[in-house]
Design a protein around this motif. Structure first.
Motif, PDB file in Angstrom:
ATOM      1  N   LEU A  75      25.799  25.407  46.662  1.00  0.00           N
ATOM      2  CA  LEU A  75      27.249  25.435  46.490  1.00  0.00           C
ATOM      3  C   LEU A  75      27.928  24.500  47.487  1.00  0.00           C
ATOM      4  O   LEU A  75      28.850  23.749  47.146  1.00  0.00           O
ATOM      5  CB  LEU A  75      27.734  26.875  46.675  1.00  0.00           C
ATOM      6  N   MET A  76      27.433  24.526  48.699  1.00  0.00           N
ATOM      7  CA  MET A  76      28.012  23.681  49.748  1.00  0.00           C
ATOM      8  C   MET A  76      27.846  22.201  49.391  1.00  0.00           C
ATOM      9  O   MET A  76      28.793  21.419  49.500  1.00  0.00           O
ATOM     10  CB  MET A  76      27.309  23.996  51.071  1.00  0.00           C
ATOM     11  N   VAL A  77      26.662  21.835  48.969  1.00  0.00           N
ATOM     12  CA  VAL A  77      26.414  20.440  48.600  1.00  0.00           C
ATOM     13  C   VAL A  77      27.278  20.049  47.404  1.00  0.00           C
ATOM     14  O   VAL A  77      27.933  19.004  47.409  1.00  0.00           O
ATOM     15  CB  VAL A  77      24.925  20.211  48.272  1.00  0.00           C
ATOM     16  N   GLU A  78      27.286  20.921  46.404  1.00  0.00           N
ATOM     17  CA  GLU A  78      28.094  20.648  45.212  1.00  0.00           C
ATOM     18  C   GLU A  78      29.548  20.411  45.576  1.00  0.00           C
ATOM     19  O   GLU A  78      30.201  19.497  45.060  1.00  0.00           O
ATOM     20  CB  GLU A  78      28.033  21.855  44.271  1.00  0.00           C
ATOM     21  N   LEU A  79      30.054  21.249  46.461  1.00  0.00           N
ATOM     22  CA  LEU A  79      31.457  21.104  46.833  1.00  0.00           C
ATOM     23  C   LEU A  79      31.700  19.776  47.510  1.00  0.00           C
ATOM     24  O   LEU A  79      32.638  19.049  47.175  1.00  0.00           O
ATOM     25  CB  LEU A  79      31.903  22.222  47.754  1.00  0.00           C
ATOM     26  N   ALA A 105      25.625  19.377  54.867  1.00  0.00           N
ATOM     27  CA  ALA A 105      25.545  20.745  54.346  1.00  0.00           C
ATOM     28  C   ALA A 105      24.521  21.548  55.130  1.00  0.00           C
ATOM     29  O   ALA A 105      24.702  22.745  55.364  1.00  0.00           O
ATOM     30  CB  ALA A 105      25.178  20.735  52.868  1.00  0.00           C
ATOM     31  N   GLU A 106      23.465  20.873  55.541  1.00  0.00           N
ATOM     32  CA  GLU A 106      22.411  21.555  56.290  1.00  0.00           C
ATOM     33  C   GLU A 106      22.972  22.316  57.485  1.00  0.00           C
ATOM     34  O   GLU A 106      22.500  23.382  57.845  1.00  0.00           O
ATOM     35  CB  GLU A 106      21.393  20.520  56.774  1.00  0.00           C
ATOM     36  N   GLY A 107      23.970  21.761  58.128  1.00  0.00           N
ATOM     37  CA  GLY A 107      24.582  22.445  59.262  1.00  0.00           C
ATOM     38  C   GLY A 107      25.728  23.345  58.844  1.00  0.00           C
ATOM     39  O   GLY A 107      25.854  24.479  59.305  1.00  0.00           O
ATOM     40  N   MET A 108      26.580  22.831  57.947  1.00  0.00           N
ATOM     41  CA  MET A 108      27.816  23.534  57.616  1.00  0.00           C
ATOM     42  C   MET A 108      27.597  24.840  56.867  1.00  0.00           C
ATOM     43  O   MET A 108      28.314  25.815  57.078  1.00  0.00           O
ATOM     44  CB  MET A 108      28.722  22.604  56.793  1.00  0.00           C
ATOM     45  N   THR A 141      34.292  34.635  51.640  1.00  0.00           N
ATOM     46  CA  THR A 141      35.626  34.234  51.168  1.00  0.00           C
ATOM     47  C   THR A 141      35.660  32.747  50.850  1.00  0.00           C
ATOM     48  O   THR A 141      36.131  32.321  49.792  1.00  0.00           O
ATOM     49  CB  THR A 141      36.676  34.535  52.254  1.00  0.00           C
ATOM     50  N   THR A 142      35.145  31.976  51.771  1.00  0.00           N
ATOM     51  CA  THR A 142      35.140  30.526  51.601  1.00  0.00           C
ATOM     52  C   THR A 142      34.247  30.115  50.430  1.00  0.00           C
ATOM     53  O   THR A 142      34.614  29.245  49.635  1.00  0.00           O
ATOM     54  CB  THR A 142      34.683  29.860  52.911  1.00  0.00           C
ATOM     55  N   LEU A 143      33.099  30.755  50.328  1.00  0.00           N
ATOM     56  CA  LEU A 143      32.191  30.431  49.227  1.00  0.00           C
ATOM     57  C   LEU A 143      32.839  30.741  47.879  1.00  0.00           C
ATOM     58  O   LEU A 143      32.710  29.968  46.922  1.00  0.00           O
ATOM     59  CB  LEU A 143      30.879  31.207  49.381  1.00  0.00           C
ATOM     60  N   ALA A 144      33.550  31.847  47.835  1.00  0.00           N
ATOM     61  CA  ALA A 144      34.237  32.207  46.589  1.00  0.00           C
ATOM     62  C   ALA A 144      35.263  31.132  46.248  1.00  0.00           C
ATOM     63  O   ALA A 144      35.392  30.723  45.087  1.00  0.00           O
ATOM     64  CB  ALA A 144      34.907  33.568  46.757  1.00  0.00           C
ATOM     65  N   ALA A 145      35.966  30.653  47.255  1.00  0.00           N
ATOM     66  CA  ALA A 145      36.967  29.603  47.029  1.00  0.00           C
ATOM     67  C   ALA A 145      36.279  28.328  46.543  1.00  0.00           C
ATOM     68  O   ALA A 145      36.794  27.639  45.660  1.00  0.00           O
ATOM     69  CB  ALA A 145      37.743  29.345  48.316  1.00  0.00           C
ATOM     70  N   PHE A 146      35.133  28.023  47.099  1.00  0.00           N
ATOM     71  CA  PHE A 146      34.368  26.845  46.656  1.00  0.00           C
ATOM     72  C   PHE A 146      34.040  26.980  45.173  1.00  0.00           C
ATOM     73  O   PHE A 146      34.251  26.056  44.387  1.00  0.00           O
ATOM     74  CB  PHE A 146      33.055  26.727  47.426  1.00  0.00           C
ATOM     75  N   ALA A 147      33.502  28.128  44.815  1.00  0.00           N
ATOM     76  CA  ALA A 147      33.096  28.355  43.426  1.00  0.00           C
ATOM     77  C   ALA A 147      34.296  28.225  42.496  1.00  0.00           C
ATOM     78  O   ALA A 147      34.213  27.585  41.439  1.00  0.00           O
ATOM     79  CB  ALA A 147      32.459  29.735  43.293  1.00  0.00           C
ATOM     80  N   ALA A 148      35.403  28.795  42.900  1.00  0.00           N
ATOM     81  CA  ALA A 148      36.610  28.737  42.077  1.00  0.00           C
ATOM     82  C   ALA A 148      37.064  27.292  41.909  1.00  0.00           C
ATOM     83  O   ALA A 148      37.426  26.849  40.815  1.00  0.00           O
ATOM     84  CB  ALA A 148      37.722  29.573  42.708  1.00  0.00           C
ATOM     85  N   PHE A 149      37.012  26.561  43.001  1.00  0.00           N
ATOM     86  CA  PHE A 149      37.430  25.160  42.951  1.00  0.00           C
ATOM     87  C   PHE A 149      36.556  24.357  41.994  1.00  0.00           C
ATOM     88  O   PHE A 149      37.051  23.588  41.166  1.00  0.00           O
ATOM     89  CB  PHE A 149      37.365  24.554  44.352  1.00  0.00           C
TER      90      PHE A 149
END
Lengths: 154, 154
Positions: A111-115, A130-133, A140-148
Motif C-alpha cells: 500500500l505504501m509503495v502504491e501510494l 517505503a522500506e523505512g516509511m 488511520t493513515t493506511l485507511a486514508a491511503f486506501a481511500a485515496f
DNA sequence: ACGTAAACATAGCCAAGGCTACATTTATCA
DNA sequence: TGATAAATGTAGCCTTGGCTATGTTTACGT
C-alpha cells in the motif's frame, strides 16, 4: 516568564488535552522504530518460505545485508516474541502469529509503495523510501491511503 | 536448484544491475534510522532557540519525552558531529551546519504533513506518523510530494 | 547574602543490534 | 566413506540510546 517556561516544560497549557503531544509523538516514533526490525525479518522469512520452501538464516542475513550472527540474534528475538520457531541447523518457521504479522506487514508495504507511485514518486525511490516509511503508518493513515487510491482508480 | 540458490544468496542475476537491491534498501533504511535521532534533536533545539531565545537541555528532554541524561548524551553526539555547541551549565547552540540541517528537516517535516493531509489523513494522525516517516523520504520523493501538492493547488 | 530548589552533569547499568573470530554440524562429492 | 566446504551456531566485543542514582552549579527568594 515563569508561566511560559512552565508551559514549555510540561508541554501543557490549560486548554490543551492531557497528552504532552510532542513527547507523545516522539514516543510513538520510538516504539515504531523498535518494531521495524521485527517486522522486516518476519516479512522476509515469510517471503522465503513461500518462494523457496524454506528460510535459512544465511539467506535472511544476505537479503538484509547483515552478517549471519546478527541475523541469528535477531531471529532469537522473534522466537522470544513467539513469532518464529527453529531447531539447530534446521530452517526457520513462522508461528501463526508470525504469519499473520507477515501478511499485515506485506499488505502495508504494498500500500505504501502504491501510494508513493500514485503520488508520482518513481518506482525505485518508492521501493527504497517505503522500506523505512511503512513502519510508521498508522491504521488511520493506511485507511486514508486506501481511500485515496480507490478514488484515483475511478 | 543450485542456480536459483546462488541468485537468492547474492540477490543478483545476470540481467540485474550490480546493486543487491533488497539488502541495499535495508541498508539505506538503517542509515536513515540512525540519522533520525540527530535530526529530531537539531530541529527541536532550533525551535527552542527561536521561540524561547534559548535551548536548555531539560526542555529538550521534556519535549522529546526522555530523561535529561539521555538528552545530554545525545546532545554530546550533536557536538561531536559539529552540529551544536554548549558549555557546562549554559544553554545549547547550533553551529551553522546545525542550523542548516534544522531548516532542511523542518521543511521536510512540513512537506510530509502537508502531503498526508492532502491525501486525506486527519491532522493528528498526519502529525504523529510524519514524525517517523519524514526521516525516510529521499530528495526524489520530496520533489514528487511538492509537485503533487502544487498540482493539487490548482 | 545565603540556603534551598532547580537545573545540569557524571557514573554506571541495561538491552538492542551491529561486528569478528572461532567452533561445530551438515552435506556433498571424489 | 571420509575429507572438505558450506551452513549454522557461540562467544565476546563495540556503539547507541535508554534508564537511575548521585553529585555539582546556578539561581531565586527571603
Amino acid at each position: 516568564m515563569t508561566r511560559e517556561i512552565a508551559e514549555a516544560e510540561t508541554g501543557l497549557s490549560d486548554d490543551m488535552p492531557a497528552e504532552p503531544t510532542q513527547a507523545h509523538r516522539f514516543g510513538q516514533a520510538r516504539i515504531a522504530r523498535s518494531a521495524a526490525l521485527v517486522e522486516d525479518y518476519v516479512e522476509l522469512i515469510d517471503d522465503l518460505l513461500t518462494s523457496q520452501g524454506e528460510a535459512r538464516s544465511t539467506d535472511v542475513a544476505k537479503r538484509l545485508g547483515v552478517t549471519h550472527p546478527t541475523a541469528i540474534k535477531s531471529i532469537a528475538r522473534l522466537k522470544r516474541e513467539g513469532l518464529a520457531t527453529s531447531k539447530p541447523y534446521r530452517g526457520i518457521f513462522l508461528t501463526e502469529a508470525g504469519h499473520e504479522l507477515a501478511n499485515k506487514v506485506r499488505a502495508r508495504h504494498r500500500l505504501m509503495v502504491e501510494l508513493l507511485v500514485a503520488i508520482g514518486v518513481p518506482m525505485d525511490a518508492a521501493e527504497e523510501d517505503a522500506e523505512g516509511m511503512e513502519h510508521y503508518a498508522s491504521e488511520t493513515t493506511l485507511a486514508a491511503f486506501a481511500a485515496f487510491l480507490a478514488k484515483q482508480a475511478l
